[in-house]
Design a protein around this motif. Structure first.
Motif, short mmCIF file in Angstrom:
data_model
loop_
_atom_site.label_atom_id
_atom_site.label_comp_id
_atom_site.label_asym_id
_atom_site.label_seq_id
_atom_site.Cartn_x
_atom_site.Cartn_y
_atom_site.Cartn_z
N MET A 207 0.82 -1.20 0.00
CA MET A 207 0.00 0.00 0.00
C MET A 207 0.86 1.26 0.00
SD MET A 207 -3.09 -1.02 -0.22
CE MET A 207 -3.82 0.55 -0.10
N CYS A 208 2.02 1.20 0.62
CA CYS A 208 2.85 2.40 0.77
C CYS A 208 3.69 2.70 -0.46
CB CYS A 208 3.77 2.24 1.98
SG CYS A 208 2.89 1.97 3.52
N LYS A 209 4.21 1.67 -1.10
CA LYS A 209 5.16 1.88 -2.20
C LYS A 209 4.74 1.20 -3.49
CE LYS A 209 9.04 2.14 0.98
NZ LYS A 209 10.31 1.55 1.38
N SER A 210 3.60 0.56 -3.52
CA SER A 210 3.21 -0.22 -4.68
C SER A 210 2.32 0.57 -5.63
CB SER A 210 2.45 -1.47 -4.23
OG SER A 210 1.15 -1.11 -3.79
N PRO A 211 2.22 0.10 -6.87
CA PRO A 211 1.26 0.71 -7.79
C PRO A 211 -0.18 0.63 -7.27
CG PRO A 211 2.81 -0.65 -9.01
CD PRO A 211 3.06 -0.90 -7.54
N VAL A 212 -0.49 -0.40 -6.49
CA VAL A 212 -1.84 -0.54 -5.93
C VAL A 212 -2.19 0.67 -5.08
CG1 VAL A 212 -3.32 -1.89 -4.39
CG2 VAL A 212 -1.80 -3.06 -5.99
N GLY A 213 -1.33 0.98 -4.11
CA GLY A 213 -1.57 2.15 -3.26
C GLY A 213 -1.60 3.43 -4.06
N SER A 214 -0.73 3.54 -5.05
CA SER A 214 -0.68 4.74 -5.89
C SER A 214 -1.97 4.95 -6.68
CB SER A 214 0.50 4.66 -6.87
OG SER A 214 1.71 4.63 -6.17
N ILE A 215 -2.52 3.86 -7.19
CA ILE A 215 -3.78 3.96 -7.96
C ILE A 215 -4.90 4.45 -7.06
CG2 ILE A 215 -5.58 2.61 -9.11
CD1 ILE A 215 -3.25 0.85 -10.22
N ILE A 216 -5.06 3.82 -5.91
CA ILE A 216 -6.15 4.21 -5.00
C ILE A 216 -5.95 5.64 -4.53
CG2 ILE A 216 -7.28 3.69 -2.80
CD1 ILE A 216 -6.52 0.70 -3.42
N CYS B 280 -8.89 -4.56 -5.33
CA CYS B 280 -7.61 -5.19 -5.64
C CYS B 280 -7.68 -6.67 -5.31
CB CYS B 280 -6.49 -4.53 -4.83
SG CYS B 280 -4.88 -5.30 -5.11
N PHE B 281 -7.39 -7.51 -6.30
CA PHE B 281 -7.25 -8.95 -6.09
C PHE B 281 -5.76 -9.26 -6.02
CE2 PHE B 281 -11.29 -10.47 -8.57
CZ PHE B 281 -12.10 -10.01 -7.55
N SER C 291 0.89 -11.48 -7.47
CA SER C 291 0.49 -10.46 -8.45
C SER C 291 -0.85 -9.85 -8.05
CB SER C 291 0.36 -11.06 -9.84
OG SER C 291 1.60 -11.54 -10.30
N ALA C 292 -1.04 -8.62 -8.46
CA ALA C 292 -2.27 -7.91 -8.12
C ALA C 292 -2.98 -7.42 -9.37
CB ALA C 292 -1.95 -6.71 -7.21
N ALA C 293 -4.29 -7.36 -9.28
CA ALA C 293 -5.13 -6.78 -10.33
C ALA C 293 -6.04 -5.77 -9.64
CB ALA C 293 -5.94 -7.84 -11.04
N VAL C 294 -6.05 -4.54 -10.12
CA VAL C 294 -6.88 -3.48 -9.55
C VAL C 294 -7.92 -3.10 -10.59
CG1 VAL C 294 -6.92 -1.14 -8.59
CG2 VAL C 294 -4.94 -2.61 -8.21
N PHE C 295 -9.18 -2.97 -10.15
CA PHE C 295 -10.22 -2.61 -11.11
C PHE C 295 -11.32 -1.77 -10.47
CE2 PHE C 295 -11.41 -6.66 -9.28
CZ PHE C 295 -12.80 -6.65 -9.21
N LEU D 156 -8.00 -15.78 -3.73
CA LEU D 156 -7.62 -14.40 -4.01
C LEU D 156 -7.89 -13.56 -2.77
CD1 LEU D 156 -9.28 -13.87 -7.52
CD2 LEU D 156 -6.83 -14.01 -7.06
N PHE D 157 -6.85 -13.00 -2.19
CA PHE D 157 -7.03 -12.01 -1.13
C PHE D 157 -7.54 -10.76 -1.82
CE2 PHE D 157 -5.15 -8.35 1.15
CZ PHE D 157 -5.83 -8.48 2.34
N TYR D 158 -8.51 -10.09 -1.24
CA TYR D 158 -8.98 -8.86 -1.89
C TYR D 158 -9.38 -7.81 -0.87
CZ TYR D 158 -13.96 -9.99 -1.16
OH TYR D 158 -15.19 -10.27 -0.61
N PHE D 159 -9.28 -6.58 -1.34
CA PHE D 159 -9.75 -5.45 -0.56
C PHE D 159 -10.25 -4.38 -1.52
CE2 PHE D 159 -5.19 -5.04 -1.12
CZ PHE D 159 -5.04 -3.75 -1.64
#
Length: 190
Positions: A1-10, A54-55, A109-113, A132-135
């Motif tokens: 969440m802090c340094k990943s593309p996932v956190g950046s997208i959200i 995010c999956f 790997s993560a998928a954000v949608f 799949l862990f998801y949030f």
């Protein structure tokens, strides 16, 4: 969440005030049938995305394990109007002609949608369960319902965990420090 593309997208879509809406693990056991194509949230006129999900693959997701299929760019008003067509003819034609992306993800790997995107889990024909862990994070601009009930323990949902608070605590946790939010949440769930 802090340094990943996932956190950046959200962060770029919703900002620090985005609230945690879902936190769970989606399981598809061996022999599970294909889901019907669906959005997790409806298109709401005048509203932008209400949830980003995010999956994260907890193991390599192979074709026979029933990966998620997404229909990109179906988070729009036009796509949802065609999809909701009760006669079926336009809907079937639309689905058959819309390009799809298959979520054969590597472990970690993560998928954000955007939760309005049409998608479905496919049939699990393997001898393994797919996990799949998801949030999901909810837009702070949405005061009411997302159109999708939260899959989160009531204690966590009522705590209104924001992206900003969570990332701050995760940074502190990474430094070996105590974390106020994480400690408070752990206390709520006992």
């Amino acid at each position: 969440m802090c340094k990943s593309p996932v956190g950046s997208i959200i962060l770029s879509e919703f900002g620090q005030s985005a609230t945690l809406h879902e936190l769970s693990c989606l399981m598809s056991d061996s022999g599970s049938q294909r889901q019907v194509i669906h959005p997790d949230t409806p298109f709401i006129e005048g509203k932008n995305a209400v949830l980003y999900t995010c999956f994260i693959a907890l193991q390599d997701i192979t074709l026979d394990m029933g990966p998620t299929t997404w229909l990109p760019r179906t988070n729009t008003k036009d796509a949802h109007e065609i999809f909701r067509d009760q006669s079926g003819a336009d809907k079937d034609d639309f689905i058959s002609k819309t390009p799809a992306v298959l979520g054969t993800l590597r472990k970690g790997s993560a998928a954000v949608f955007d939760s309005r995107t049409l998608h479905c889990g496919t049939a699990n024909r393997s001898d393994k369960s797919r996990a799949l862990f998801y949030f999901s994070f909810k837009s702070p601009k949405l005061a009411g319902s997302t159109g999708n009930p939260a899959s989160i323990r009531r204690e966590l949902g009522d705590a209104r965990v924001t992206l900003g608070d969570l990332t701050s605590d995760l940074v502190e946790l990474g430094k070996g420090n105590e974390c106020e939010l994480i400690g408070r949440l752990a206390g709520l769930m006992q």
